[in-house]
Structure formats: structure tokens, C-alpha cells
Motif scaffolding. Structure first.
Motif, PDB file in Angstrom:
ATOM      1  N   ILE A 122       8.203  -7.173   9.953  1.00  0.00           N
ATOM      2  CA  ILE A 122       8.720  -6.010   8.901  1.00  0.00           C
ATOM      3  C   ILE A 122       8.126  -5.555   8.042  1.00  0.00           C
ATOM      4  N   PHE A 123       7.701  -6.684   6.969  1.00  0.00           N
ATOM      5  CA  PHE A 123       6.787  -6.439   6.289  1.00  0.00           C
ATOM      6  C   PHE A 123       5.274  -6.216   6.246  1.00  0.00           C
ATOM      7  N   ALA A 124       5.115  -6.945   7.109  1.00  0.00           N
ATOM      8  CA  ALA A 124       3.581  -6.951   7.921  1.00  0.00           C
ATOM      9  C   ALA A 124       3.295  -5.179   8.607  1.00  0.00           C
ATOM     10  N   VAL A 125       4.660  -4.227   8.914  1.00  0.00           N
ATOM     11  CA  VAL A 125       4.195  -2.935   9.463  1.00  0.00           C
ATOM     12  C   VAL A 125       4.173  -2.158   8.360  1.00  0.00           C
ATOM     13  N   GLY A 126       4.778  -2.001   7.308  1.00  0.00           N
ATOM     14  CA  GLY A 126       5.472  -1.390   5.577  1.00  0.00           C
ATOM     15  C   GLY A 126       4.055  -0.997   4.861  1.00  0.00           C
ATOM     16  N   ILE A 127       3.056  -2.038   4.745  1.00  0.00           N
ATOM     17  CA  ILE A 127       2.415  -2.082   4.015  1.00  0.00           C
ATOM     18  C   ILE A 127       1.308  -0.338   4.732  1.00  0.00           C
ATOM     19  N   PRO A 128       0.015  -1.154   5.503  1.00  0.00           N
ATOM     20  CA  PRO A 128      -0.613   0.109   6.483  1.00  0.00           C
ATOM     21  C   PRO A 128      -0.021   1.068   6.558  1.00  0.00           C
ATOM     22  N   PHE A 129       1.330   1.527   6.618  1.00  0.00           N
ATOM     23  CA  PHE A 129       1.600   2.635   7.153  1.00  0.00           C
ATOM     24  C   PHE A 129       2.350   3.470   5.571  1.00  0.00           C
ATOM     25  N   ALA A 130       2.497   2.362   4.542  1.00  0.00           N
ATOM     26  CA  ALA A 130       2.514   3.227   3.071  1.00  0.00           C
ATOM     27  C   ALA A 130       0.512   3.527   2.912  1.00  0.00           C
ATOM     28  N   ASN A 131      -0.306   3.137   2.797  1.00  0.00           N
ATOM     29  CA  ASN A 131      -1.407   3.466   2.353  1.00  0.00           C
ATOM     30  C   ASN A 131      -2.252   4.153   3.494  1.00  0.00           C
ATOM     31  N   ASN A 132      -1.176   4.865   4.670  1.00  0.00           N
ATOM     32  CA  ASN A 132      -1.989   5.856   5.838  1.00  0.00           C
ATOM     33  C   ASN A 132      -1.212   6.625   4.418  1.00  0.00           C
ATOM     34  N   TRP A 133      -0.243   6.906   3.954  1.00  0.00           N
ATOM     35  CA  TRP A 133       0.163   8.104   3.347  1.00  0.00           C
ATOM     36  C   TRP A 133       0.075   8.903   1.889  1.00  0.00           C
TER      37      TRP A 133
END
Length: 406
Positions: A122-133
Motif C-alpha cells: 500500500i505504501f507505494a500507492v500513497g506517495i505518488p497520490f500525495a505528491n499529486n495533491w
């Protein structure tokens, strides 16, 4: 951006970052279902130190390797889809591990623990998700807050043994499976990708190959393997360590492990926020220096509870600051279109960094003198080598972001 739309955007950012952190916490809890019960399994199934360490380490391995693919898929499908998919995919392994544990089967526990590693991706999902926001100047903060989803390991360490004592082993796993399902539904209803997200439809393997050609990928992988790997390793193996060294019960060992995990979780956004203000290099250097010192102190087995707690909680703080610092560094240096792929590889390295220490600790445990001196000294040496590498080879002021080669 107009003043009318800015507060609305800030609210959406906050909501989606909070949701992402919650999804991470529940999946980290699922990923860490075996660790808090390892002493119970070891006693009930009469496992050797090596057998117990293999049981603890197996989900870590899959959670690490799987992040490589999940990070690239996040670039393509977005965080919302991947958060939902991983939460749903983790339900069956959680139930299977519960059934294997209730049946008292070590081979099945290891086999189903392998698939439990899905939750750890799951961790590999959240970093790009947060970066985009978030804009670049606040990505250290955003990734640090998302990283607080590591609190799931603390929740698991504290609550899992207590839930098992109150409701039984399999019922506890059912409760976590229900929480995963409810989390997936919440994402369907409330989570959205950032307006800045643009799907990268390039084939996954060429994207991973391109990310692997970037120097930043391997530099950050080395650093993250130590700081996040140390956190994962201790969060999973500390119940066994505490039981062996201090002879606490599974519940008491879980409570103390939860304190370690919580300290690292709270320190992570501090490391990220500091890295928004000063070069991340200095944050990471502080982390490695502190880790080496505290691991060396741990060699002498500080007496419980005040001195041992102070030692391991301070170690957790240094590791947590380092995890926040490294990913703030990744956010600064990785090409925007390749953040997911780079994140996947770096976070996989972190997971792999957490895979080997439990095996080393189990293999080097001195039963005659009841100590883990060799394993702890190896951590000291590793942290010092990383400290020297970071100080001498990496730049404090970032060069222009590398572009992924074709």
C-alpha cells in the motif's frame, strides 16, 4: 488560483490525504497480523528462533517486492483505484492466516503469510497520490503525513493480542477483514485523484526499467532500506525480542512494541517537514547517527522499563525522522512522470531492508547468554556506513531533477 477556490482545494487535499493515511493504517495493521502473535505461535507450535523469524519475515518480503509493480500501476491507474484494489485483495489473506493460526499449522501460516504481504504494498500507492495533491514545497509534509499510516503497525501490536484474548484468533482476523472492506467502500465513496494526476499509459516494464536507470532511485533505495527497514524489522520482531530478553507476556510485549511504532510514526512527518525547510541530507545524517548510537546502547540491555523504553523509543524517533527525510528527498529529485515507479523501487528496498534483520536476529541469537549482541552491532555498522556514504557522496543542495532515460 482565486481566493474562492483555494480553500476548497485545501479542503479536498486535506480530506484525500487523511483518507490515504487511514487506508495505509488499516493495511499496515493487516500486514502486521503475524508479528504481534509471533511469541504465541512460537510457544504453541514449539518453533525454533529461526522458524519464528521466517514466519515474521515472510509477509515483509512480499510486501517489499510487490511495491515495485504497485508503484508503476499507480502511475497508470491512480491512487484511488489502487487503494481500493489492495484493500480488497488483502481480505482473503487475512482470513486465511487467521484460519491457519487457529488450525495450528506452521506451513499454512508461512504460505498464507506470503500473500498477506499484499497489504504491505500500500505504501507505494500513497506517495505518488500525495505528491499529486501537493505542490513541491509541501510534499515533504504531505508524504510525512501519509507515512503516519505506519501507525497501523502500532495498532496491530497493541490491539491484536488483546482482541485475540477477548474474541479468539480467527474472530480477530475477521474483524480486520471487515475493516479492510469498509475502508475500500469509503474510498469508492469519498476518495478522488488530484486534478494534477495524468495517467501514464506507458507499459509497466519499460517504466520500471527507465526508473532503474536513474541514479536517484538507487541512492534513495540504499538509504530507505536502512531507515524504513529498521522500522519494519523492529515493529515485527520486537515482540519476540522483548519476550526473550525481558520475559514479558505477549500482551505486554505488544504494548511496548506499539510504543516503538507510534514514536516512529509521529517522527516521520517531523522528518518530512524539516526536509521542506533544510536540505534532507542533514535530516538523514541525523537519523543515521542517532540510530547507530541507540543500537549500540541497546547492546547492553538497558533494564526495564524506563531505560529500555527510552532506548527503543529514541531509536524509533531517529528511524522515523529518517523515513520522512528520505521520501522528501525522493519527492524533490524524482521526475514527476516517474514518481510512482521510483517510489515503488525505493519503498521495495525499504521493505527488503525489513526482511533480513528478523532472520539475522533469529540466526545470531545467543541462547546461552540470552542476547542479540551480534545483530545489534550489525545495525550499528550498517548505520555508520550509510552515514559515511550520505556525508561524502550525496549533495545537500539538489541538482536539477533527472529525467528518466528512454
Amino acid at each position: 488560483m482565486s481566493t474562492a477556490t483555494a480553500p476548497d482545494t485545501d479542503a479536498k487535499r486535506g480530506i484525500n490525504l487523511a483518507l490515504a493515511t487511514w487506508v495505509s493504517a488499516i493495511n499496515f495493521w493487516a500486514w502486521n497480523m503475524i508479528g504481534p502473535l509471533s511469541t504465541t505461535y512460537a510457544s504453541d507450535l514449539r518453533l525454533s528462533s529461526t522458524d519464528a523469524s521466517i514466519l515474521v519475515a515472510t509477509p515483509i518480503l512480499v510486501g517489499a517486492v510487490g511495491r515495485v509493480v504497485v508503484g508503476a500501476l499507480t502511475d497508470r491507474y491512480g491512487g484511488r483505484v489502487m487503494f481500493i484494489a489492495i484493500s480488497l485483495a488483502s481480505i482473503v489473506p487475512v482470513l486465511a492466516v487467521g484460519a491457519a493460526g487457529a488450525a495450528g499449522s506452521y506451513p499454512l501460516l508461512v504460505a498464507f503469510g506470503f500473500f498477506l504481504g499484499i497489504a504491505g504494498t500500500i505504501f507505494a500507492v500513497g506517495i505518488p497520490f500525495a505528491n499529486n495533491w501537493y505542490e513541491p514545497a509541501r510534499r515533504g509534509f504531505a508524504t510525512g503525513v501519509f507515512g503516519m499510516g505506519m501507525v497501523g503497525t502500532a495498532l496491530s501490536a497493541f490491539f491484536t493480542p488483546r482482541l485475540v484474548a477477548s474474541f479468539g484468533l480467527f474472530t480477530t482476523h475477521v474483524l480486520v477483514a471487515v475493516a479492510l472492506a469498509a475502508t475500500a467502500v469509503l474510498c469508492v465513496v469519498a476518495m478522488r485523484n488530484a486534478p494534477a494526476f495524468t495517467p501514464n499509459t506507458d507499459p509497466v516494464l519499460p517504466k520500471l526499467k527507465a526508473a532503474a536507470k536513474l541514479g536517484v532511485t538507487w541512492e534513495m533505495s540504499l538509504l530507505y532500506a536502512i531507515v524504513f527497514g529498521g522500522f519494519v524489522a523492529f515493529s515485527n520482531y520486537l515482540p519476540t525480542y522483548i519476550k526473550m530478553i525481558y520475559d514479558f507476556s505477549a500482551v505486554d510485549a505488544g504494548a511496548r512494541t506499539a510504543g516503538f511504532a507510534l514514536a516512529a510514526v509521529l517522527a516521520r512527518p517531523v522528518g518530512g517537514a524539516l526536509s521542506d525547510r533544510i536540505p534532507p541530507k542533514y535530516v538523514v545524517l541525523t537519523s543515521f547517527a542517532g540510530t547507530a548510537v541507540m543500537a549500540f546502547i541497546a547492546v547492553f540491555q538497558p533494564p526495564p522499563d524506563v531505560w529500555s523504553a527510552a532506548t527503543f523509543i529514541t531509536l524509533a524517533v531517529f528511524l522515523g525522522i529518517g523515513t520522512g527525510g528520505v521520501f522528501a528527498w525522493v519527492a524533490r529529485r524524482a521526475p514527476v512522470a516517474s514518481v510512482g515507479s521510483v517510489t515503488g523501487i525505493v519503498s521495495a528496498a525499504g521493505g527488503l531492508g525489513g526482511y533480513f534483520p528478523p532472520l539475522v536476529m533469529g540466526a545470531t541469537y545467543n541462547s546461552a547468554e540470552n542476547n542479540y549482541t551480534v545483530g545489534l552491532l550489525l545495525l550499528v555498522a550498517t548505520a555508520l556506513i550509510a552515514l559515511a556514504y550520505t556525508a561524502l557522496r550525496l549533495h545537500a543542495h539538489e541538482p536539477k531533477q533527472e529525467e528518466a532515460p528512454p
